[in-house]
Design a protein around this motif. Structure first.
Motif, PDB file in Angstrom:
ATOM      1  N   TYR A  14       0.925  -1.057  -0.057  1.00  0.00           N
ATOM      2  CA  TYR A  14       0.033   0.309  -0.004  1.00  0.00           C
ATOM      3  C   TYR A  14       1.372   1.232  -0.108  1.00  0.00           C
ATOM      4  O   TYR A  14       0.591   2.507  -0.563  1.00  0.00           O
ATOM      5  N   HIS A  15       1.572   1.403   0.779  1.00  0.00           N
ATOM      6  CA  HIS A  15       2.708   2.594   1.429  1.00  0.00           C
ATOM      7  C   HIS A  15       3.451   3.046  -0.320  1.00  0.00           C
ATOM      8  O   HIS A  15       3.608   3.493  -0.758  1.00  0.00           O
ATOM      9  N   ASP A  16       4.576   2.295  -0.607  1.00  0.00           N
ATOM     10  CA  ASP A  16       4.791   1.894  -2.366  1.00  0.00           C
ATOM     11  C   ASP A  16       4.313   2.183  -3.019  1.00  0.00           C
ATOM     12  O   ASP A  16       5.073   3.028  -4.099  1.00  0.00           O
ATOM     13  N   VAL A  17       3.181   1.935  -3.430  1.00  0.00           N
ATOM     14  CA  VAL A  17       1.769   2.284  -4.361  1.00  0.00           C
ATOM     15  C   VAL A  17       1.780   3.666  -4.182  1.00  0.00           C
ATOM     16  O   VAL A  17       1.596   5.128  -5.096  1.00  0.00           O
ATOM     17  N   CYS A  18       1.206   4.465  -2.908  1.00  0.00           N
ATOM     18  CA  CYS A  18       1.337   5.775  -2.646  1.00  0.00           C
ATOM     19  C   CYS A  18       2.304   6.428  -3.018  1.00  0.00           C
ATOM     20  O   CYS A  18       2.377   7.793  -3.168  1.00  0.00           O
ATOM     21  N   TYR A  19       3.432   5.940  -2.660  1.00  0.00           N
ATOM     22  CA  TYR A  19       4.804   6.724  -3.080  1.00  0.00           C
ATOM     23  C   TYR A  19       5.330   7.167  -3.910  1.00  0.00           C
ATOM     24  O   TYR A  19       5.859   7.998  -4.388  1.00  0.00           O
ATOM     25  N   GLU A  20       4.872   6.062  -4.961  1.00  0.00           N
ATOM     26  CA  GLU A  20       4.903   6.151  -6.201  1.00  0.00           C
ATOM     27  C   GLU A  20       4.284   6.770  -7.069  1.00  0.00           C
ATOM     28  O   GLU A  20       4.671   7.399  -7.419  1.00  0.00           O
ATOM     29  N   ASN A  21       3.184   7.345  -6.120  1.00  0.00           N
ATOM     30  CA  ASN A  21       1.844   7.923  -7.448  1.00  0.00           C
ATOM     31  C   ASN A  21       1.651   9.216  -7.043  1.00  0.00           C
ATOM     32  O   ASN A  21       0.719   9.858  -7.756  1.00  0.00           O
ATOM     33  N   TYR A  22       2.556   9.353  -5.148  1.00  0.00           N
ATOM     34  CA  TYR A  22       1.438  10.809  -4.282  1.00  0.00           C
ATOM     35  C   TYR A  22       3.235  11.473  -4.430  1.00  0.00           C
ATOM     36  O   TYR A  22       3.748  10.722  -3.921  1.00  0.00           O
ATOM     37  N   LYS A  23       2.894  13.133  -4.567  1.00  0.00           N
ATOM     38  CA  LYS A  23       5.020  13.869  -4.430  1.00  0.00           C
ATOM     39  C   LYS A  23       4.129  14.332  -2.084  1.00  0.00           C
ATOM     40  O   LYS A  23       2.716  14.783  -2.094  1.00  0.00           O
ATOM     41  N   LEU A  24       4.810  14.093  -1.803  1.00  0.00           N
ATOM     42  CA  LEU A  24       5.008  14.957  -0.138  1.00  0.00           C
ATOM     43  C   LEU A  24       4.671  16.167  -0.905  1.00  0.00           C
ATOM     44  O   LEU A  24       4.643  17.379  -1.425  1.00  0.00           O
ATOM     45  N   PHE A  25       3.441  16.478   0.332  1.00  0.00           N
ATOM     46  CA  PHE A  25       2.993  18.527   0.608  1.00  0.00           C
ATOM     47  C   PHE A  25       1.936  17.962  -1.293  1.00  0.00           C
ATOM     48  O   PHE A  25       1.525  19.454  -1.432  1.00  0.00           O
ATOM     49  N   GLU A  26       2.185  17.107  -2.122  1.00  0.00           N
ATOM     50  CA  GLU A  26       0.692  17.768  -3.311  1.00  0.00           C
ATOM     51  C   GLU A  26      -0.236  17.360  -2.793  1.00  0.00           C
ATOM     52  O   GLU A  26      -0.768  16.370  -2.501  1.00  0.00           O
ATOM     53  N   GLU A  27      -1.631  18.215  -3.247  1.00  0.00           N
ATOM     54  CA  GLU A  27      -2.631  17.765  -2.758  1.00  0.00           C
ATOM     55  C   GLU A  27      -3.034  16.362  -3.914  1.00  0.00           C
ATOM     56  O   GLU A  27      -2.903  15.762  -4.868  1.00  0.00           O
ATOM     57  N   GLY A  28      -4.556  15.966  -3.267  1.00  0.00           N
ATOM     58  CA  GLY A  28      -5.041  14.858  -3.776  1.00  0.00           C
ATOM     59  C   GLY A  28      -4.415  13.667  -3.057  1.00  0.00           C
ATOM     60  O   GLY A  28      -4.359  12.140  -3.518  1.00  0.00           O
ATOM     61  N   SER A  29      -3.519  13.122  -1.651  1.00  0.00           N
ATOM     62  CA  SER A  29      -3.646  12.469  -1.092  1.00  0.00           C
ATOM     63  C   SER A  29      -2.935  12.698   0.556  1.00  0.00           C
ATOM     64  O   SER A  29      -2.959  13.867   0.944  1.00  0.00           O
ATOM     65  N   TRP A  30      -3.533  11.450   1.572  1.00  0.00           N
ATOM     66  CA  TRP A  30      -2.618  11.501   2.842  1.00  0.00           C
ATOM     67  C   TRP A  30      -1.372  12.371   3.033  1.00  0.00           C
ATOM     68  O   TRP A  30      -1.240  13.008   4.352  1.00  0.00           O
ATOM     69  N   LEU A  31      -0.629  12.773   1.849  1.00  0.00           N
ATOM     70  CA  LEU A  31       0.288  13.190   2.125  1.00  0.00           C
ATOM     71  C   LEU A  31       0.845  14.658   1.239  1.00  0.00           C
ATOM     72  O   LEU A  31       1.671  15.379   2.537  1.00  0.00           O
ATOM     73  N   TYR A  32      -0.785  14.909   1.362  1.00  0.00           N
ATOM     74  CA  TYR A  32      -0.560  16.896   1.424  1.00  0.00           C
ATOM     75  C   TYR A  32      -0.063  17.519   2.131  1.00  0.00           C
ATOM     76  O   TYR A  32       0.657  18.670   2.232  1.00  0.00           O
ATOM     77  N   LYS A  33      -0.335  16.977   3.200  1.00  0.00           N
ATOM     78  CA  LYS A  33      -0.246  17.377   4.514  1.00  0.00           C
ATOM     79  C   LYS A  33      -0.055  17.065   5.741  1.00  0.00           C
ATOM     80  O   LYS A  33      -0.196  16.062   6.077  1.00  0.00           O
ATOM     81  N   PRO A  34       0.538  17.666   6.368  1.00  0.00           N
ATOM     82  CA  PRO A  34       0.979  17.115   8.297  1.00  0.00           C
ATOM     83  C   PRO A  34       0.052  17.065   8.578  1.00  0.00           C
ATOM     84  O   PRO A  34      -0.988  17.772   8.878  1.00  0.00           O
ATOM     85  N   VAL A  35       0.030  16.529   9.653  1.00  0.00           N
ATOM     86  CA  VAL A  35      -1.058  15.977  11.222  1.00  0.00           C
ATOM     87  C   VAL A  35      -1.510  17.232  11.921  1.00  0.00           C
ATOM     88  O   VAL A  35      -0.809  17.786  11.700  1.00  0.00           O
ATOM     89  N   LYS A  36      -2.129  18.393  11.238  1.00  0.00           N
ATOM     90  CA  LYS A  36      -2.853  19.237  12.239  1.00  0.00           C
ATOM     91  C   LYS A  36      -2.596  19.345  13.736  1.00  0.00           C
ATOM     92  O   LYS A  36      -1.913  20.165  14.299  1.00  0.00           O
ATOM     93  N   THR A  37      -2.850  18.355  14.814  1.00  0.00           N
ATOM     94  CA  THR A  37      -2.293  17.723  15.729  1.00  0.00           C
ATOM     95  C   THR A  37      -0.992  18.269  16.262  1.00  0.00           C
ATOM     96  O   THR A  37       0.093  18.819  16.721  1.00  0.00           O
ATOM     97  N   VAL A  38       0.277  17.703  14.966  1.00  0.00           N
ATOM     98  CA  VAL A  38       1.523  17.619  15.689  1.00  0.00           C
ATOM     99  C   VAL A  38       1.729  19.341  14.774  1.00  0.00           C
ATOM    100  O   VAL A  38       2.657  19.609  15.506  1.00  0.00           O
TER     101      VAL A  38
END
Length: 112
Positions: A14-38
């Protein structure tokens, strides 16, 4: 294969597919922004010298990189641990891209 091995294998896929298809801080996945509480807590770290923050399950740096940005002028470090080598490799790349490489310490560990 036992249950833990099966879960780890599926999580890696699951994570490998996500890392291959989405860029960090790019809209469209949970990688889009950091956790609010953090991020609400991050300003509390800014004025501390030589502070160390541990990010277990750091992934590609969704939380680690913004925290490292807060610490980079106070000799702080973010120790990033993940069981996926693909996550550590991507985090290494992103830490250079976001100019926090000197603040990030990477640890690949799959110990239970």
């Amino acid at each position: 294969m036992n249950r833990v091995e099966y879960i780890r294998r599926e999580e890696k896929k699951y994570h490998d597919v996500c890392y291959e298809n989405y860029k960090l801080f790019e809209e469209g996945s949970w990688l889009y922004k950091p956790v609010k509480t953090v991020m609400e807590q991050a300003p509390l770290l800014k004025d501390n010298k030589d502070i160390r923050v541990l990010d277990l399950g750091a992934g590609v740096g969704r939380n680690s990189i913004p925290i490292a940005n807060e610490l980079k002028h106070n000799a702080g470090k973010v120790v990033c641990v993940d069981l996926l080598s693909s996550a550590i490799e991507e985090l290494s790349r992103y830490s250079k891209e976001y100019d926090v490489e000197e603040v990030i310490e990477l640890e690949h560990s799959d110990s239970i």
